[in-house]
Design an enzyme around this catalytic site. Structure first.
Site, PDB file in Angstrom:
ATOM      1  NE  ARG A  72      -2.479  -1.874   3.165  1.00 45.57           N
ATOM      2  CZ  ARG A  72      -2.352  -3.166   3.453  1.00 45.57           C
ATOM      3  NH1 ARG A  72      -2.767  -4.072   2.596  1.00 45.57           N
ATOM      4  NH2 ARG A  72      -1.830  -3.561   4.589  1.00 45.57           N
ATOM      5  CD  GLU A 109       1.536  -6.960  14.774  1.00 46.96           C
ATOM      6  OE1 GLU A 109       1.334  -5.747  14.846  1.00 46.96           O
ATOM      7  OE2 GLU A 109       1.838  -7.521  13.711  1.00 46.96           O
TER       8      GLU A 109
END
Length: 190
Positions: A72, A109
């Site tokens: 993005r 994560e």
């Protein structure tokens, strides 16, 4: 630093940008409120306002490189680079670039990943901006900074469209300023 704290408080463009970002609950995993910028791209005015705010900020900062993080960051980076007279350098996921690359690993994560860049894409001493759509923990942006600095670039700032509220206290990544347009919306819209 959030845009609203940098002279844009009350700027209706920020509200329009925020409203144009769709919130998708439980994607990609339960408990995540995904900030979907694809709807921002469908809104010509909000998309243009996003690019314009970044261009206004970086136009006179002597930036010669805009480095966009896959994928993005590729949406915003080239437009900003063209408008400020800089080159665009893609920072890609592993095994996407042909030729000789330099890579930097980082922790997510849920595992690890890497960013890669072509060797020779950056000259020592060039002033760089790192752009992405969203900053959460800052791991990807920090990897981008390290990658660019290993090639001799001076990273001026990192910039994202959306920044999680927890980032507000940090304000900096690896000693670099962080500029964010809007905080995530937590209400769902389709």
């Amino acid at each position: 630093m959030f845009a609203a704290e940098n002279g844009l408080r009350g700027d209706p463009r920020l509200q329009g940008i925020s409203k144009a970002i769709r919130v998708v609950p439980d994607f990609p995993i339960p408990g995540i409120m995904f900030q979907d910028i694809t709807t921002l791209l469908l809104d010509h005015k909000a998309f243009k306002d996003t690019v314009d705010i970044f261009v206004d900020r970086y136009r006179d900062m002597g930036i010669s490189v805009v480095a966009g993080i896959e994928a993005r960051g590729f949406v915003f980076g080239p437009s900003i680079a063209l408008a400020i007279g800089a080159k665009f350098v893609p920072l890609r996921k592993p095994n996407k670039l042909p030729g000789e690359v330099i890579s930097e690993a980082y922790v997510l994560e849920y595992g690890t990943d890497r960013l890669e860049m072509h060797v020779g894409a950056i000259e020592p001493g060039e002033r760089a901006l790192v752009i992405d759509d969203l900053v959460a923990t800052g791991g990807t942006l920090s990897a981008a900074v390290r990658l660019l600095e290993r090639m001799g670039a001076e990273v001026v700032e990192c910039a994202c469209v959306v920044g999680l509220p927890e980032v507000r206290g940090q304000r900096r990544l690896d000693g670099k300023p962080l500029y964010i347009l809007v905080e995530p919306r937590l209400s769902v819209n389709y």
